[in-house]
Scaffold this active site. Structure first.
Site, PDB file in Angstrom:
ATOM      1  N   ASP A 272       0.724  -1.313   0.077  1.00 58.66           N
ATOM      2  CA  ASP A 272      -0.384   0.182   0.251  1.00 58.66           C
ATOM      3  C   ASP A 272       0.506   1.115  -0.010  1.00 58.66           C
ATOM      4  O   ASP A 272       0.377   2.446   0.626  1.00 58.66           O
ATOM      5  CB  ASP A 272      -0.991  -0.011   1.307  1.00 58.66           C
TER       6      ASP A 272
ATOM      7  N   GLY B 120      -4.836  -4.306  -4.485  1.00 61.20           N
ATOM      8  CA  GLY B 120      -5.941  -3.544  -4.997  1.00 61.20           C
ATOM      9  C   GLY B 120      -4.509  -1.764  -4.995  1.00 61.20           C
ATOM     10  O   GLY B 120      -4.466  -1.735  -4.072  1.00 61.20           O
ATOM     11  N   HIS B 121      -5.010  -2.093  -6.899  1.00 59.57           N
ATOM     12  CA  HIS B 121      -4.725  -0.109  -6.729  1.00 59.57           C
ATOM     13  C   HIS B 121      -5.142   0.176  -6.864  1.00 59.57           C
ATOM     14  O   HIS B 121      -6.212   0.222  -7.922  1.00 59.57           O
ATOM     15  CB  HIS B 121      -3.063  -0.841  -7.665  1.00 59.57           C
TER      16      HIS B 121
ATOM     17  N   GLN C  22       2.047  -5.570  -3.682  1.00 54.87           N
ATOM     18  CA  GLN C  22       2.259  -6.248  -1.314  1.00 54.87           C
ATOM     19  C   GLN C  22       3.554  -5.403  -1.509  1.00 54.87           C
ATOM     20  O   GLN C  22       4.286  -4.271  -2.238  1.00 54.87           O
ATOM     21  CB  GLN C  22       2.483  -7.348  -1.159  1.00 54.87           C
TER      22      GLN C  22
ATOM     23  N   LYS D  24       2.255   2.088  -5.037  1.00 55.53           N
ATOM     24  CA  LYS D  24       2.580   2.039  -6.581  1.00 55.53           C
ATOM     25  C   LYS D  24       2.432   1.936  -7.479  1.00 55.53           C
ATOM     26  O   LYS D  24       2.889   2.792  -8.829  1.00 55.53           O
ATOM     27  CB  LYS D  24       3.328   0.073  -5.739  1.00 55.53           C
TER      28      LYS D  24
HETATM   29  P1  IMP Z   1      -2.449 -12.491   2.368  1.00 52.37           P
HETATM   30  O1  IMP Z   1      -2.005 -11.860   1.001  1.00 52.37           O
HETATM   31  O2  IMP Z   1      -3.799 -12.471   1.695  1.00 52.37           O
HETATM   32  O3  IMP Z   1      -2.711 -14.476   2.194  1.00 52.37           O
HETATM   33  O4  IMP Z   1      -2.226 -12.249   3.345  1.00 52.37           O
HETATM   34  C1  IMP Z   1      -0.881 -12.394   3.657  1.00 52.37           C
HETATM   35  C2  IMP Z   1      -0.677 -10.994   4.756  1.00 52.37           C
HETATM   36  O5  IMP Z   1      -0.358  -9.999   2.819  1.00 52.37           O
HETATM   37  C3  IMP Z   1      -1.278 -10.844   5.127  1.00 52.37           C
HETATM   38  O6  IMP Z   1      -1.234  -9.549   6.471  1.00 52.37           O
HETATM   39  C4  IMP Z   1      -2.522  -9.340   4.889  1.00 52.37           C
HETATM   40  O7  IMP Z   1      -3.033  -7.918   4.746  1.00 52.37           O
HETATM   41  C5  IMP Z   1      -1.295  -8.584   3.935  1.00 52.37           C
HETATM   42  N1  IMP Z   1      -1.356  -7.880   2.508  1.00 52.37           N
HETATM   43  C6  IMP Z   1      -1.377  -9.077   1.472  1.00 52.37           C
HETATM   44  N2  IMP Z   1      -2.198  -7.949   0.058  1.00 52.37           N
HETATM   45  C7  IMP Z   1      -1.634  -6.846   0.703  1.00 52.37           C
HETATM   46  C8  IMP Z   1      -1.314  -5.488   0.051  1.00 52.37           C
HETATM   47  O8  IMP Z   1      -1.824  -5.249  -1.553  1.00 52.37           O
HETATM   48  N3  IMP Z   1      -1.393  -4.329   0.791  1.00 52.37           N
HETATM   49  C9  IMP Z   1      -1.161  -4.507   2.360  1.00 52.37           C
HETATM   50  N4  IMP Z   1      -0.940  -5.986   2.828  1.00 52.37           N
HETATM   51  C10 IMP Z   1      -1.624  -6.804   1.724  1.00 52.37           C
END
Ligand code: IMP
Length: 429
Positions: free
Chosen positions: A13, A40-41, A222, A16
């Protein structure tokens, strides 16, 4: 730079999408290299807001967009995303999807949700989109891939084989209803028909583009501290956001990459569980959240907010090999009279370190050592060049640059595409 990677330097977040959107104007090809609909961009162009999950942000600028082999794709979500963009007048015929990318299937989502519930207090706080279970099946060599969508018979066969095992898990371990083969095969055949035209040999495509001297942007999802190998395990995602993964995912050699831009907020946020040394205590956290609109694009969850962590940022520079930094959302800090930045960690034994701890217990128990920088206390959104920023804002950026040892070439001062100040090489380009 012909081949540039853009990577999140914190816990995701960082903004990017906006930086990719900006640099996409000068690129020919934009490639996503890992993750799936957990990302989610959000991009704002001329006041219109676009929320993207799978597709690289370059889609909004009409660029050729690639989803690499290292991504996981939820066909239902991707079809929605394509339909939505087309409905808003954005062409999608230049989207290319690697046949080697893995599919997120309905059981992956169910298992992600059920296993988080089972973990209770120890949950990771995933986005519950099935990311972890899909990557786990990929590593176990049980996954269904995008190329399996190309043949109706193969697709049905693969779903049948998977269901034989997954339904046992769903019913006996997670107490969830089993999935029906006929219903699923028919539904996925529908997605397959929609997605088939996009499937391509993306390694060859990127290789050719680079040979022709085209400019290719590799977009990470991420962030570094959510990296499966180098992040704050187990509170991480199940793929590798670090820059080197761009080469692996797109199927090119690491020597082809010319530049790596790290994107960091001027402060830090984290969604989900896990240690966060600079998390702000008290009212100021809510203030940063409100000013920065720090709520998740995918889950709507409140993001945890912290002061800038330069120990973690130097670590991110190391594991990614940043050639420059983009510092986003500087405007969010405009109201604070003093701005703490973390320059070292104090460990449990009382010693201090400027290096990111290699062992989880040290990181879990460390305390931030802050240096307080003066705030500027005036709005900066409308300012159109770096040198016109208030002196304290410039000093903040220069402090980061000196501490990390990487030039800050872009500074974000607001949500719009225009609200980015370029410095050095980029300003000259
Ligand atoms: P997962 O990717 O859904 O398995 O989540 C694993 C961890 O990554 C969790 O702490 C999520 O909140 C974090 N996470 C996954 N995608 C994002 C993102 O796009 N932004 C921020 N945190 C993310």
């Amino acid at each position: 730079m012909p081949a540039t990677v853009i990577v999140g330097a914190q816990w995701g977040d960082e903004g990017k999408g906006k930086i990719v959107d900006l640099l996409a104007q000068r690129s020919d090809l934009v490639c996503r290299y890992q993750g799936g609909p957990n990302a989610g961009h959000t991009i704002t162009v001329d006041g219109r807001v676009y929320k993207l999950r799978h597709l690289p942000s370059g889609i909004v600028s009409g660029k050729e967009c690639v989803i690499g082999a290292g991504c996981v794709v939820d066909p239902e979500e991707l079809v929605h995303e394509l339909d939505d963009l087309e409905g808003r007048g954005i062409a999608t015929d230049r989207v290319r999807l690697s046949g080697n990318a893995h599919l997120i299937m309905p059981w992956h989502r169910t298992i992600d949700q059920a296993s988080e519930r089972r973990l209770g207090r120890l949950q990771i706080g995933t986005t519950r989109r099935g990311i972890g279970p899909a990557y786990a099946d990929k590593a176990a060599r049980l996954g269904i891939r995008v190329q399996d969508l190309l043949d109706t018979k193969i697709l049905r066969q693969k779903i049948e084989v998977a269901l034989a095992e997954k339904n046992v898990w769903l019913e006996r371990v997670y107490g969830a209803p089993p999935l029906d083969l006929d219903e699923l095969a028919a539904r996925y055949e529908g997605y397959a028909q929609r997605l088939r035209p996009y499937v391509a040999d993306t390694s060859l495509l990127v290789d050719r583009a680079l040979r022709q001297g085209k400019r290719v942007l590799f977009e990470g999802a991420q962030g570094t501290l959510l990296d499966l190998d180098h992040g704050t395990y187990p509170f991480v995602t199940s793929s590798n956001p670090v820059a080197a993964a761009a080469a692996v995912s797109l199927g090119i050699g690491p020597t082809r990459i010319d530049a790596v831009i790290g994107v960091a907020k001027a402060y830090v946020t984290r969604v989900g569980e896990g240690p966060f040394p600079t998390e702000i205590e008290g009212e100021e956290q809510e203030q940063v959240r409100r000013l920065g609109a720090e709520y998740g694009t995918v889950t709507g969850r409140e993001r945890r907010c912290g002061w800038l962590d330069l120990v973690a940022l130097r670590y991110a520079a190391r594991v990614n090999g940043f050639t420059s930094l983009a510092l986003t959302k500087l405007d969010v800090l405009s109201t604070f009279p003093r701005l703490p930045v973390c320059v070292r960690y104090r460990l449990r034994d009382g010693s201090e370190t400027a290096e990111f701890p290699a062992h989880q217990s040290d990181f879990h128990h460390c305390r931030p050592v802050y240096e307080a920088l003066p705030g500027w206390r005036e709005p900066i959104q409308g300012i159109d060049s770096f040198r016109r920023l208030p002196a304290a804002a410039r000093r903040y950026v220069e402090f980061v640059e000196a501490a990390v040892g990487v030039p800050v070439t872009l500074v974000g001062t607001g949500a719009d595409r225009e609200q980015v100040l370029a410095r050095g090489e980029l300003a000259a380009a």
